[in-house]
Motif scaffolding. Structure first.
Motif, PDB file in Angstrom:
ATOM      1  N   ALA A  52       0.834  -1.209   0.000  1.00 51.61           N
ATOM      2  CA  ALA A  52       0.000   0.000   0.000  1.00 51.61           C
ATOM      3  C   ALA A  52       0.867   1.256   0.000  1.00 51.61           C
ATOM      4  O   ALA A  52       0.619   2.191  -0.778  1.00 51.61           O
ATOM      5  CB  ALA A  52      -0.926  -0.012   1.215  1.00 51.61           C
ATOM      6  N   LEU A  53       1.883   1.287   0.848  1.00 50.23           N
ATOM      7  CA  LEU A  53       2.752   2.457   0.919  1.00 50.23           C
ATOM      8  C   LEU A  53       3.504   2.653  -0.394  1.00 50.23           C
ATOM      9  O   LEU A  53       3.674   3.786  -0.862  1.00 50.23           O
ATOM     10  CB  LEU A  53       3.719   2.327   2.093  1.00 50.23           C
ATOM     11  CG  LEU A  53       3.049   2.354   3.470  1.00 50.23           C
ATOM     12  CD1 LEU A  53       4.048   1.984   4.562  1.00 50.23           C
ATOM     13  CD2 LEU A  53       2.408   3.692   3.755  1.00 50.23           C
ATOM     14  N   HIS A  54       3.920   1.560  -1.010  1.00 54.23           N
ATOM     15  CA  HIS A  54       4.590   1.637  -2.310  1.00 54.23           C
ATOM     16  C   HIS A  54       3.642   2.227  -3.354  1.00 54.23           C
ATOM     17  O   HIS A  54       4.024   3.092  -4.143  1.00 54.23           O
ATOM     18  CB  HIS A  54       5.074   0.244  -2.731  1.00 54.23           C
ATOM     19  CG  HIS A  54       5.747   0.226  -4.062  1.00 54.23           C
ATOM     20  ND1 HIS A  54       7.017   0.724  -4.260  1.00 54.23           N
ATOM     21  CD2 HIS A  54       5.316  -0.221  -5.263  1.00 54.23           C
ATOM     22  CE1 HIS A  54       7.340   0.588  -5.537  1.00 54.23           C
ATOM     23  NE2 HIS A  54       6.330   0.014  -6.160  1.00 54.23           N
ATOM     24  N   SER A  55       2.401   1.782  -3.348  1.00 60.56           N
ATOM     25  CA  SER A  55       1.393   2.265  -4.293  1.00 60.56           C
ATOM     26  C   SER A  55       1.135   3.761  -4.107  1.00 60.56           C
ATOM     27  O   SER A  55       1.046   4.519  -5.072  1.00 60.56           O
ATOM     28  CB  SER A  55       0.095   1.477  -4.116  1.00 60.56           C
ATOM     29  OG  SER A  55      -0.903   1.993  -4.948  1.00 60.56           O
ATOM     30  N   VAL A  56       1.028   4.195  -2.845  1.00 63.42           N
ATOM     31  CA  VAL A  56       0.770   5.609  -2.552  1.00 63.42           C
ATOM     32  C   VAL A  56       1.951   6.474  -2.984  1.00 63.42           C
ATOM     33  O   VAL A  56       1.770   7.606  -3.430  1.00 63.42           O
ATOM     34  CB  VAL A  56       0.457   5.802  -1.051  1.00 63.42           C
ATOM     35  CG1 VAL A  56       0.448   7.269  -0.657  1.00 63.42           C
ATOM     36  CG2 VAL A  56      -0.887   5.163  -0.713  1.00 63.42           C
ATOM     37  N   LEU A  82       1.258   6.664   6.415  1.00 67.05           N
ATOM     38  CA  LEU A  82       0.614   7.450   5.364  1.00 67.05           C
ATOM     39  C   LEU A  82       0.604   8.933   5.733  1.00 67.05           C
ATOM     40  O   LEU A  82       0.924   9.788   4.915  1.00 67.05           O
ATOM     41  CB  LEU A  82      -0.828   6.975   5.142  1.00 67.05           C
ATOM     42  CG  LEU A  82      -1.000   5.637   4.443  1.00 67.05           C
ATOM     43  CD1 LEU A  82      -2.433   5.144   4.580  1.00 67.05           C
ATOM     44  CD2 LEU A  82      -0.600   5.753   2.972  1.00 67.05           C
ATOM     45  N   ARG A  83       0.233   9.230   6.972  1.00 67.40           N
ATOM     46  CA  ARG A  83       0.194  10.627   7.422  1.00 67.40           C
ATOM     47  C   ARG A  83       1.602  11.216   7.484  1.00 67.40           C
ATOM     48  O   ARG A  83       1.798  12.372   7.134  1.00 67.40           O
ATOM     49  CB  ARG A  83      -0.513  10.744   8.763  1.00 67.40           C
ATOM     50  CG  ARG A  83      -1.997  10.391   8.723  1.00 67.40           C
ATOM     51  CD  ARG A  83      -2.770  11.196   7.715  1.00 67.40           C
ATOM     52  NE  ARG A  83      -4.210  10.976   7.844  1.00 67.40           N
ATOM     53  CZ  ARG A  83      -5.075  11.108   6.851  1.00 67.40           C
ATOM     54  NH1 ARG A  83      -4.657  11.455   5.654  1.00 67.40           N
ATOM     55  NH2 ARG A  83      -6.362  10.906   7.057  1.00 67.40           N
ATOM     56  N   ALA A  84       2.588  10.401   7.868  1.00 62.58           N
ATOM     57  CA  ALA A  84       3.978  10.871   7.902  1.00 62.58           C
ATOM     58  C   ALA A  84       4.473  11.199   6.493  1.00 62.58           C
ATOM     59  O   ALA A  84       5.293  12.097   6.312  1.00 62.58           O
ATOM     60  CB  ALA A  84       4.879   9.824   8.555  1.00 62.58           C
ATOM     61  N   GLN A  85       3.939  10.481   5.496  1.00 60.99           N
ATOM     62  CA  GLN A  85       4.307  10.722   4.098  1.00 60.99           C
ATOM     63  C   GLN A  85       3.434  11.804   3.473  1.00 60.99           C
ATOM     64  O   GLN A  85       3.414  11.977   2.268  1.00 60.99           O
ATOM     65  CB  GLN A  85       4.198   9.437   3.287  1.00 60.99           C
ATOM     66  CG  GLN A  85       5.218   8.408   3.653  1.00 60.99           C
ATOM     67  CD  GLN A  85       5.105   7.146   2.817  1.00 60.99           C
ATOM     68  OE1 GLN A  85       4.368   7.085   1.837  1.00 60.99           O
ATOM     69  NE2 GLN A  85       5.844   6.127   3.201  1.00 60.99           N
TER      70      GLN A  85
END
Length: 137
Positions: A52-56, A82-85
């Motif tokens: 998921a993080l890779h996709s985002v 996600l929020r940190a990114q």
């Protein structure tokens, strides 16, 4: 001399209208993806937090549907990352337990909605529609 900080620097990750479904149970993921796609929604599925993080990082989804009970990296850890990114879009949480601490953290991190599991697909579709409307605002 300190370098001035850029204000409102544009994101290098393009935004999309897709919805990212993060669900580690393949049967549930496939069913929900098929159900929501038939309703005209652009759904991408990820099986775990890393995917998921890779996709985002490749393309910013408009909305995320996140199972709190992920295998490996848990839902709260994914949401925090996600929020940190700097993901600022909506997140709909799916959770089986009524852990008050987790629910409060999810609310504090800006969940659009929190749905119990097993999730009613019609209720999820409605939550997504509301989340998309809020994201436009």
């Amino acid at each position: 001399m300190e370098k001035p900080k850029e204000k409102n620097a544009p994101s290098k990750v393009p935004e999309t209208d897709r919805i990212l479904l993060i669900e580690s149970n393949a049967d549930v993921s496939n069913y929900l993806k098929q159900f929501l796609t038939k309703r005209g929604l652009d759904i991408e599925a990820a099986r775990d937090g890393s995917a998921a993080l890779h996709s985002v990082n490749k393309a910013m989804p408009r909305l995320i549907v996140l199972n709190m009970d992920l295998t490996g990296m848990g839902g709260l850890a994914v949401m925090q990352e996600l929020r940190a990114q700097k993901y600022t879009g909506g997140i709909i949480m799916l959770c089986s337990a009524e852990d008050e601490t987790s629910l409060n953290l999810a609310i504090d991190m800006g969940s659009v909605d929190i749905l119990g599991k097993p999730v009613d697909p019609e209720r999820l579709a409605l939550a997504i529609q509301v989340g998309l409307l809020l994201a436009k605002g």
